[in-house]
Each structure stands twice: as structure tokens, then as C-alpha cells.
Design an enzyme around this catalytic site. Structure first.
Site, PDB file in Angstrom:
ATOM      1  CD1 TRP A 321      -1.543  39.967  38.490  1.00 22.93           C
ATOM      2  CD2 TRP A 321      -1.579  38.376  40.048  1.00 22.93           C
ATOM      3  NE1 TRP A 321      -2.700  40.108  39.216  1.00 22.93           N
ATOM      4  CE2 TRP A 321      -2.743  39.144  40.182  1.00 22.93           C
ATOM      5  CE3 TRP A 321      -1.373  37.315  40.928  1.00 22.93           C
ATOM      6  CZ2 TRP A 321      -3.707  38.887  41.157  1.00 22.93           C
ATOM      7  CZ3 TRP A 321      -2.327  37.053  41.892  1.00 22.93           C
ATOM      8  CH2 TRP A 321      -3.478  37.839  41.993  1.00 22.93           C
ATOM      9  CG  HIS A 322       1.362  35.534  42.904  1.00 21.95           C
ATOM     10  ND1 HIS A 322       1.160  34.805  41.751  1.00 21.95           N
ATOM     11  CD2 HIS A 322       0.357  35.174  43.754  1.00 21.95           C
ATOM     12  CE1 HIS A 322       0.096  34.035  41.914  1.00 21.95           C
ATOM     13  NE2 HIS A 322      -0.421  34.250  43.103  1.00 21.95           N
ATOM     14  N   GLY A 323       4.134  39.224  42.632  1.00 15.92           N
ATOM     15  CA  GLY A 323       5.036  40.199  43.242  1.00 15.92           C
ATOM     16  C   GLY A 323       6.340  40.287  42.486  1.00 15.92           C
TER      17      GLY A 323
END
Lengths: 461, 327
Positions: A321-323
Site C-alpha cells: 500500500w505504501h508503494g
């Protein structure tokens, strides 16, 4: 129009006045807040509004359908809505990563074929408002909330103080507040939170970012072990100061408009185990992951092995989700494994056990931040190698940098006390002096900060 | 007024904003666009300019009079000057006979804006530092340039950096933030971007920056900006590149390296993706269509280093072999 800018505060003052003037008339008031939120979002790029509207329409439509249906069709609509949100995130955020990874794989296997390249602009805050859109649909399915009107649903997803980086309020909590009679509770605390956020971001986080973390993480091979260790410590501070500073401003501005927000941090670096750390760090996101990923996967209801596997999967999803890219996945994987093996979990009771748990936890969290920040996994491993080999190299530590880092640590430890002191002092002062104190603090912050404040770390997510 | 009434809080916030705006007016002017369109921007700029107009006479009474060396009259003309010779000039100009690069060892100073602060800058530093007899100092500062010395003075910073590092080679890259209205020193009115006054002022600032390097006998390589995605920026970047090329050509020991098509495709137009060594299309531009991705920064670095190698002796250090330890 990011938070710590003069333009945002002028915009906020206008919205504040309009919102409280219109408050007695519920429909115009909500439409006004929704319009303000869209103006705020469009100030980045008007095209981003299309993505936000698409997410809103999808969530509202699915919510309305789920509320009317039963059985399999209801489940099908839920699945479609969740897939739609995940698909939107994957399409806009991860397409290039998938395309390049697939092309590399096909090349390695000697096979032809490739996905086409697309020109995609990633809208700011997308990852956050898709979480809210998903929560809205799932909560209606679970019966935790009822289907809201289009305006209420749109305002829940787009409410500007929480739009870009949270905190991720639950639909029921937010929509209930739209119906209640609001008053400005604890205004000094909200103003204090905004000033505190400005201090954390403009002074502490910016200084440490510019002077320590950016140089060392930008060119890891150049610096010696002491500098690397200092930069890792600095980044541990920076990510907290940066994100909690943003959350402070978001909670403060929402509070002044009469909305309460969930807390996002609760002294996370005081945690004595990794599990406790995740109860104190980015709380609204951790809770979201628990309720919408970990528990649907089975949580801890299906035996010990499944519990660990579910924790690992949840943390991997958190990393993703962060990257995209190996760094975030590795960070998520390490935390998943850390939770499974119980990093810092107290084996011995008493102060000694807590102290040992704290040491292990803070060391684990700091070292894993290396991969969260590093340009690549290789760069992160290079930094770890530099530390392990006590490599000589250029040094960055200066007395001033050391002093600012020490201030950062002290501030993290005593921020709640300082906020209480601010509130108590303000409550005793007449209005004119209250203004003078706040203005003096803000001017001191602006003067102490650098000319150019780096963007918030969490804006990239 | 009731305790905690919205009106009271509104007054409190408004007073704080006005006080901070008044005290920090010069900083506000630096941060805001000089021709704002958004109402909040306009209000902030109005407040800041009003504050400055109150503070300026007090300041000038208390301080020495302002320098007026590069003071220009305000220009009403907003017509962009014609750019007929734009494209020919953005190509590298051949070095003048007086361009005489030094011999090694090289102490290289890399300065510039966000291009130098991240991705391209670190990559370039790392590559140059890997050569024999090369030491590198890199200073990249976000959101800076040569248009707004009132915001950040690169001339002053350059003097300090030269005194600290004693470089004999400089690599310079500016422009990403420079296509905006300028302020001549000691004045409050803007010199509008796109006018001939602006061109004259900007070129004077580039030359003034170069003259500092020239005075210290530092061989300078001025890297031009790569072609951006948006048409509006394309015109702006090309205009800036023209100024760098002209100023470098007029300076002793300075060379302009055109970077315009480094990230372009085979037909010389803007590219979002370029193939790697395995023919896999990789993104070369960040989402803003201006800055490079790490892959794009690698391409730019290889190009710039190849250009530098035409004038500097850049050799890799001999490989150290693992010889067995003496008994």
C-alpha cells in the site's frame, strides 16, 4: 495547497467562517464543506477530481445497492466494489511496476510480448481516500453503518483536512457527526495541535531531512558508519515528526470545524514490543488493516500458524500500500516476520524485561525504516553493510545537528505535556494575548525553519 | 461573545494570520506566485505587499539605502519577446578557443536546483567521484534558481562554497523554477516573465553567476534543461537554455552542454519511456514531466559524463587485485 503554507491558512479561514455561518442550515453547510474540499483537491490538478468523483460514485452506488440487496447479489456487489477500488489503486499506482516486472520476467524467460506503456498521473491522496471508500462499502455490508446520502458519502470520502493523508475516520463516526449539533470544543487544543504540527514539520523534521537523511540516503556509499547510524536515527525521528506533525494539523483543522478525528499516534517509540508499536503507530491505518484485512483473512481464530500467516500477509499488504518496489515489500515482510516471532515481546516480567523489549523494538523499527526510505533494496543493504563493517567515510554529524536530534527526541517524549501547558496558558489569557502568543510561536517557527520545507513524506503514498 | 464561540476563534485566527503575514511579508512574497490567480494566493500577496509598503519606508529610514545597481523600471509590456533563434541556440555551442579546462586532480563543485538535489545530482556525484583524482561537492537546493535572489541568493552561496571547497571545475544546472516574474533588487514591483526586460535581467544574473566562477578561474560546464512534457514549459525551458548558452558563450572558460534531447526518443520528441539494454520500456520521467526517474537520471548522467570526458581527463582507478597476505 499543502498544510504548512500561508495560502492554506487563508483558505482555511474562509472555510471556517463559511462553515460556522452555514451550520444552522444542514444541507447548504454540507454542500459548502464538500465544495471547499473539492476546491482544495483541485488546487493540485483539476483532473484529479475525476478520480475522486469516480471513487465516490462507486462507493455510494455500491453502498446503496448493498443496503437494498440480500444474499449472493449483496456479496457480489461488495466484491465488485472492493475489486474496483483495488483495481483503481493498482491501475494508477502500480501499473508501471507490473508492466516492467512482467517485461523483465518475459525477457528472462526469452518470451516475447509486453504490456503497453501508458501516461498515468498519480493523484495525491489516492491511497487514503480509497481506504475510506472501501471502509464505507464494507461497513454497510456488515451492518455497522447505513447507506448515506450522496452528499454525506462524498463528504466522508473527500473531507479536506483528512483527504490527503488521513487520519482514516470510520464512516459511522464521521457521518454521525454530520447529523449532530456541533460546537467548537477545546479550541485551544486544536490550535495547539496545529502549532505543534508546524513545529514538528517546519523546524525539526525539515532540518533533520535536509542535513542528515537526504544526503546519506541519497549517496549511501559516501558516508561512514557513524553518519549512517546517525542518519538512520534521524530518519526514525523524521518519519514520526513529519507524519505525526501532519496528523496534528489535520486533527486540529478538523476540530476547529467541529469534527473529531481518531488519533494516529500514541508515543510509538515508547513501545516495548513490535505488536505494541503497531498499536501506537499510524493507529487509524493499523486499525483499518486489522478490521478490513487481518480479520477477514481469519485473524487469530484459525490456529497459531494461520494467525502468523495472516499477520505476515497483512504487513505485506501494508508494505504494498505504501508503494511498489522491493523496498516497501521487504519492509512489510520484515514487520510481518517480526510480528510472527514476537519482536520485543516480554519474556521476563518487570522493568528489566520492559527495558530489553523496548531496546529490541526500537532497534528493529529503526533498522527496518532503512528499507522504507532507501532508493532500492541494494542501497538499503549497502547502508546496513556500512554499519556492520564500521566503514570509514565522510561524516555529517555536527554539534547543531546533534542538538536538533536531541530536541526531536525530547519533543517526542514530552509533546503531550507541552500541549497541555499551551492549552492551560491560553485558557488563562485574554483574547488579545492569546493571539500574540500564537503569532509569536508561529513567527519563531517560520524563522527557525529552512527557506524551503520538504514535502510531507506521506504525500507520496 | 460566548466562550469558544466560532466568532472569537475566527478573530483569533485572523489576528494571528495578519500578524504573521505582516512580520513575514518578505518571505510570503518569495513563496507566492507573482501573478496569482487563486483568490487565497491573491489575498496573501495583497497582505504581504501592503505590509511591505508599510515596512519599506521604516526600513529605509533605519537602514542604509538599497542598492540600485540592477534596478529596472517596471514594465507594462507583457508581450513575450520573439524567439526566432530558439532551437538553434539550445544545441551545444562549440567551445571558444579560450576554453581551457584544467588538468587533474579535479575538485568538482556541482550546484543547482531540484535536478541536482535528487536523482540526477547524486547519480552524477557518484559517477564522477568514482574517477581517479576527482573529488566532488554537490549542493542542490529545491525550489531555487536565479530569478529570485530575494528568495535565495545563489551568488552568495556560490562564494561561500568556493571559499570552502576551492574547486577547479563547476557543473551548474538551473531553470526548473526560473520561468517566473523576477524582482530587481530594492524594488517591490515584478519584472514580468516573457518581456524583454525579464530576458535582460535574467541573462545579467546568469552572467553575474558565471563571473564569480570566472573570477576564481573555475572551468564551468552549464548543463541545459531537458525537454519537458508540457508545451507551456517547453517554451519556457527553451528560453532559459538560450540564456545559458548565450551567457556561457560570452564567458571565459564556460561551456554550455545541451541536454534538450537526452531523454527524447529516436525522433527527438519528448518521451515518457525509453528502452533499457534489454529493450524493456522504462519510465524516464517523473509524474511532473520535468524531473527524471532514477532510470532517466542514469541516462542523463552517462550523457553528461561523456560530454565532460571530451574536455577533462577522467580515468577509472586501476582495479585492486586481492593479493595473498605476506606470510
Amino acid at each position: 495547497m499543502p498544510f504548512p503554507t500561508p495560502v492554506f491558512f487563508i483558505f482555511f479561514l474562509i472555510v471556517f467562517a463559511g462553515s460556522w455561518l452555514l451550520r444552522p442550515w444542514r444541507a447548504p453547510w454540507k454542500l459548502f464543506l464538500l465544495g471547499a474540499s473539492y476546491v482544495f483537491y483541485a488546487s493540485w490538478d483539476p483532473r484529479f477530481l475525476l478520480v475522486l468523483l469516480n471513487a465516490t460514485l462507486g462507493a455510494w452506488g455500491a453502498g446503496a445497492a448493498i443496503a437494498r440487496l440480500n444474499g449472493r447479489p449483496k456479496k457480489l456487489i461488495l466484491a465488485l466494489a472492493v475489486i474496483g477500488n483495488v483495481g483503481m489503486l493498482a491501475g494508477l499506482k502500480y501499473y508501471d511496476f507490473f508492466r516492467e516486472s512482467l517485461a523483465s520476467l518475459l525477457h528472462t524467460l526469452g518470451l516475447p510480448g509486453a504490456m503497453p506503456t501508458l501516461l498515468i498521473l498519480l493523484p495525491v491522496g489516492l491511497s487514503f481516500y480509497l481506504l475510506r471508500a472501501t471502509a464505507y462499502v464494507v461497513d454497510i455490508y456488515r451492518g455497522k453503518t447505513t447507506a448515506a446520502s450522496p452528499v454525506d458519502c462524498a463528504l466522508y470520502i473527500a473531507f479536506f483536512p483528512q483527504l490527503l493523508s488521513g487520519p482514516i475516520t470510520r464512516p459511522e463516526t464521521f457521518i454521525t457527526q454530520l447529523k449532530s449539533k456541533a460546537t467548537v470544543e477545546n479550541p485551544h487544543e486544536h490550535i495547539g495541535r496545529i502549532v505543534q504540527g508546524l513545529f514538528k514539520k517546519i523546524v525539526l523534521s525539515s532540518f533533520l531531512t535536509i542535513q542528515a537523511t537526504d544526503p546519506v540516503f541519497g549517496l549511501p556509499d559516501k558516508y561512514g558508519a557513524a553518519s549512517i547510524a546517525f542518519a538512520v536515527l534521524a530518519y526514525t525521528l523524521v518519519i514520526y515528526l513529519d507524519f505525526s506533525g501532519y496528523s496534528d494539523m489535520a486533527i486540529g483543522t478538523a476540530g476547529l470545524l467541529g469534527f473529531s478525528s481518531p488519533e494516529n499516534f500514541n508515543l510509538p517509540y515508547a513501545a516495548c514490543s513490535l505488536q505494541e508499536f503497531w498499536r501506537r503507530w499510524h493507529i487509524s491505518f493499523s486499525d483499518w488493516l486489522r478490521d478490513y484485512v487481518y480479520i477477514p483473512l481469519g485473524g487469530n481464530r484459525k490456529g497459531r500458524f494461520r494467525k502468523h500467516l495472516n499477520a505476515l500477509a497483512t504487513m505485506l499488504i501494508s508494505g504494498l500500500w505504501h508503494g511498489v518496489g522491493g523496498t516497501y515489500m521487504l519492509w512489510g515482510l520484515l514487520h510481518g516476520v517480526g510480528l510472527a516471532v514476537g519482536v520485543g515481546a516480554k519474556k521476563t516480567a518487570g522493568a528489566a524485561g520492559s527495558a530489553l523489549g523496548w531496546c529490541i523494538t526500537i532497534l528493529f523499527v529503526s533498522v527496518t525504516w532503512i528499507f522504507f526510505r532507501a532508493e532500492s533494496v541494494a542501497a538499503g543493504l549497502g547502508l546496513l553493510r556500512g554499519l556492520a563493517e564500521f566503514r570509514p567515510g565522510e561524516e555529517i554529524i555536527t554539534p547543531l545537528l546533534f542538538f536538533v536530534a536531541a530536541c526531536g527526541i525530547a519533543y517526542c517524549a514530552f509533546e503531550n505535556h507541552l500541549l497541555r501547558l499551551f492549552v492551560k496558558t491560553q485558557e488563562r489569557l485574554p483574547l488579545a494575548l492569546q493571539g500574540a502568543v500564537i503569532a509569536a510561536l508561529v513567527i519563531a517557527i517560520v524563522e527557525a525553519g529552512p527557506d524551503i520545507v520538504p514535502p510531507f513524506i506521506y504525500f507520496q503514498f | 461573545m460566548k466562550k469558544n464561540s466560532p466568532l472569537k476563534i475566527f478573530c483569533l485566527i485572523a489576528v494571528v494570520l495578519i500578524a504573521v503575514g505582516f512580520f513575514e511579508s518578505s518571505r510570503l512574497i518569495r513563496f507566492l506566485p507573482s501573478a496569482p490567480t487563486a483568490p487565497a494566493d491573491r489575498a496573501a500577496l495583497w497582505l504581504a505587499r501592503k505590509s511591505e509598503s508599510i515596512k519599506t519606508p521604516i526600513r529605509s529610514y533605519l537602514e542604509k539605502p538599497h542598492r540600485t545597481a540592477d534596478k529596472l523600471e517596471p514594465s507594462d509590456s507583457a508581450t513575450p519577446s520573439a524567439l526566432p533563434d530558439l532551437l538553434p541556440l539550445i544545441a551545444s555551442l562549440p567551445p571558444l578557443p579560450r576554453f581551457a579546462p584544467p588538468a587533474p586532480p579535479y575538485s568538482v563543485l556541482i550546484v543547482g536546483d531540484s535536478f541536482i538535489a535528487e536523482r540526477l545530482g547524486p547519480e552524477l556525484e557518484k559517477t564522477l567521484a568514482s574517477f581517479q583524482d576527482v573529488s566532488v561537492r554537490r549542493v542542490g537546493i529545491y525550489s531555487t534558481g536565479l530569478t529570485r535572489p530575494d528568495y535565495f541568493s545563489w551568488n552568495e552561496k556560490l562564494e561561500t562554497l568556493i571559499a570552502e571547497n576551492n574547486p577547479n571545475v563547476a557543473i551548474v544546472m538551473f531553470g526548473a523554477n526560473d520561468a517566473q516574474d523576477a524582482y530587481a533588487s530594492g524594488t517591490l514591483y515584478a519584472v514580468r516573465y516573457g518581456t524583454s526586460d525579464w530576458d535582460a535581467l535574467y541573462e545579467a544574473r546568469v552572467k553575474s553567476f558565471l563571473s564569480i566562477l570566472q573570477n576564481h578561474r573555475i572551468t564551468t560546464f552549464w548543463i541545459g534543461n531537458p525537454m519537458p512534457r508540457a508545451e507551456v514549459y517547453k517554451e519556457k525551458m527553451a528560453r532559459l537554455n538560450r540564456h545559458y548558452a548565450t551567457a556561457a558563450a560570452a564567458s571565459k572558460n564556460a561551456l554550455f552542454i545541451s541536454n534538450w534531447t537526452t531523454l527524447a526518443n529516436a525522433s527527438g520528441t519528448y518521451a515518457e519511456y525509453l528502452p533499457d539494454e534489454n529493450e524493456i520500456e522504462r519510465r524516464v520521467r517523473a509524474s511532473d514531466g520535468i524531473h527524471p526517474t532514477p532510470f532517466g537520471a542514469g541516462i542523463m548522467t552517462r550523457f553528461i559524463v561523456a560530454e565532460l570526458q571530451k574536455y577533462l581527463i577522467l580515468t577509472l582507478p586501476p582495479k585492486t587485485e586481492n593479493t595473498p597476505a605476506a606470510p
